[in-house]
Design a protein around this motif. Structure first.
Motif, short mmCIF file in Angstrom:
data_model
loop_
_atom_site.label_atom_id
_atom_site.label_comp_id
_atom_site.label_asym_id
_atom_site.label_seq_id
_atom_site.Cartn_x
_atom_site.Cartn_y
_atom_site.Cartn_z
N VAL A 58 -5.58 -21.73 -76.15
CA VAL A 58 -5.77 -20.64 -75.19
C VAL A 58 -4.49 -20.42 -74.38
N SER A 59 -3.85 -21.50 -73.96
CA SER A 59 -2.60 -21.37 -73.19
C SER A 59 -1.54 -20.63 -73.98
N ARG A 60 -1.44 -20.92 -75.28
CA ARG A 60 -0.42 -20.28 -76.11
C ARG A 60 -0.71 -18.81 -76.36
N VAL A 65 -6.52 -13.87 -76.17
CA VAL A 65 -7.88 -14.42 -76.08
C VAL A 65 -8.58 -14.07 -74.77
N SER A 66 -7.83 -13.64 -73.77
CA SER A 66 -8.50 -13.27 -72.51
C SER A 66 -8.74 -11.76 -72.41
N SER A 67 -8.39 -11.03 -73.45
CA SER A 67 -8.57 -9.58 -73.40
C SER A 67 -10.01 -9.19 -73.70
N ILE A 101 -10.63 -20.56 -70.41
CA ILE A 101 -9.73 -19.62 -69.72
C ILE A 101 -9.78 -19.88 -68.22
N GLN A 102 -10.97 -20.10 -67.68
CA GLN A 102 -11.08 -20.39 -66.25
C GLN A 102 -10.31 -21.66 -65.89
N MET A 107 -5.51 -24.29 -63.56
CA MET A 107 -4.37 -25.21 -63.69
C MET A 107 -3.06 -24.46 -63.44
N THR A 108 -2.95 -23.25 -63.93
CA THR A 108 -1.75 -22.45 -63.74
C THR A 108 -1.55 -22.14 -62.26
N GLU A 109 -2.62 -21.79 -61.57
CA GLU A 109 -2.53 -21.49 -60.14
C GLU A 109 -2.08 -22.73 -59.36
N GLU A 110 -2.63 -23.89 -59.72
CA GLU A 110 -2.22 -25.14 -59.06
C GLU A 110 -0.74 -25.41 -59.29
N SER A 111 -0.30 -25.19 -60.51
CA SER A 111 1.10 -25.40 -60.87
C SER A 111 2.00 -24.46 -60.08
#
Length: 168
Positions: A58-60, A65-67, A101-102, A107-111
């Motif tokens: 999903v990250s890649r 995949v989020s569309s 995705i959530q 994790m991205t927001e925390e980073s």
């Protein structure tokens, strides 16, 4: 007058408004046969993947995949399928993708929050210690303090997220 210098991390140059418009149009248009083939291939691979493999996948491919089109395609494939096992597998995939995705976004927001703290330390080193003001041009001491602050950061933290935060 020379145009301002811009830093583009994910694409090569271009006008920001044009890029935003292009992305918007890309979300509105009907998927082509090639788009559907790519989505179908991804759906097949993701539905056969182990749950622990989903976050990396999903990250890649987060944009695909989020569309909404991707989830609509999963629903179409489930509707078209006559195999109850395949229908269940596709339903589970959609549910797992939403949860994954959530988690990836969280994790991205925390980073990004961590990168913001790193950038703040570097910028703070550029300010005058007594007043907190920024004197331009920076003195040699302030430049050295900024350099030291950057060198104190973990090398792995100096990534695209750090640059995105600086650019923001």
């Amino acid at each position: 007058a020379t145009p301002p210098t811009s830093l583009f991390l994910s694409s090569q140059g271009g006008d920001e408004a044009a890029r935003r418009q292009s992305r918007f149009e890309g979300m509105q248009r009907e998927p082509s046969a090639a788009d559907l083939a790519v989505m179908d291939d991804m759906i097949t691979k993701l539905s056969n993947a182990k749950p622990y493999e989903l976050p990396n996948a999903v990250s890649r491919a987060i944009r695909v995949v989020s569309s909404p089109q991707f989830f609509l395609r999963i629903a179409e494939k489930a509707d078209e399928s006559t195999d109850p096992v395949e229908k269940e597998k596709l339903g589970a995939l959609a549910e797992n993708l939403v949860n994954t995705i959530q988690a990836v976004v969280s994790m991205t927001e925390e980073s990004l929050d961590e990168r913001a703290k790193d950038v703040e330390r570097v910028v703070k080193a550029a300010s005058e210690p007594d007043s907190g003001e920024f004197l331009v041009p920076l003195s040699k001491e302030r430049v050295d303090a900024m350099r030291k602050a950057v060198e104190e950061l973990e090398q792995g933290d100096l990534n695209e997220g750090f640059l995105s935060t600086v650019d923001a």
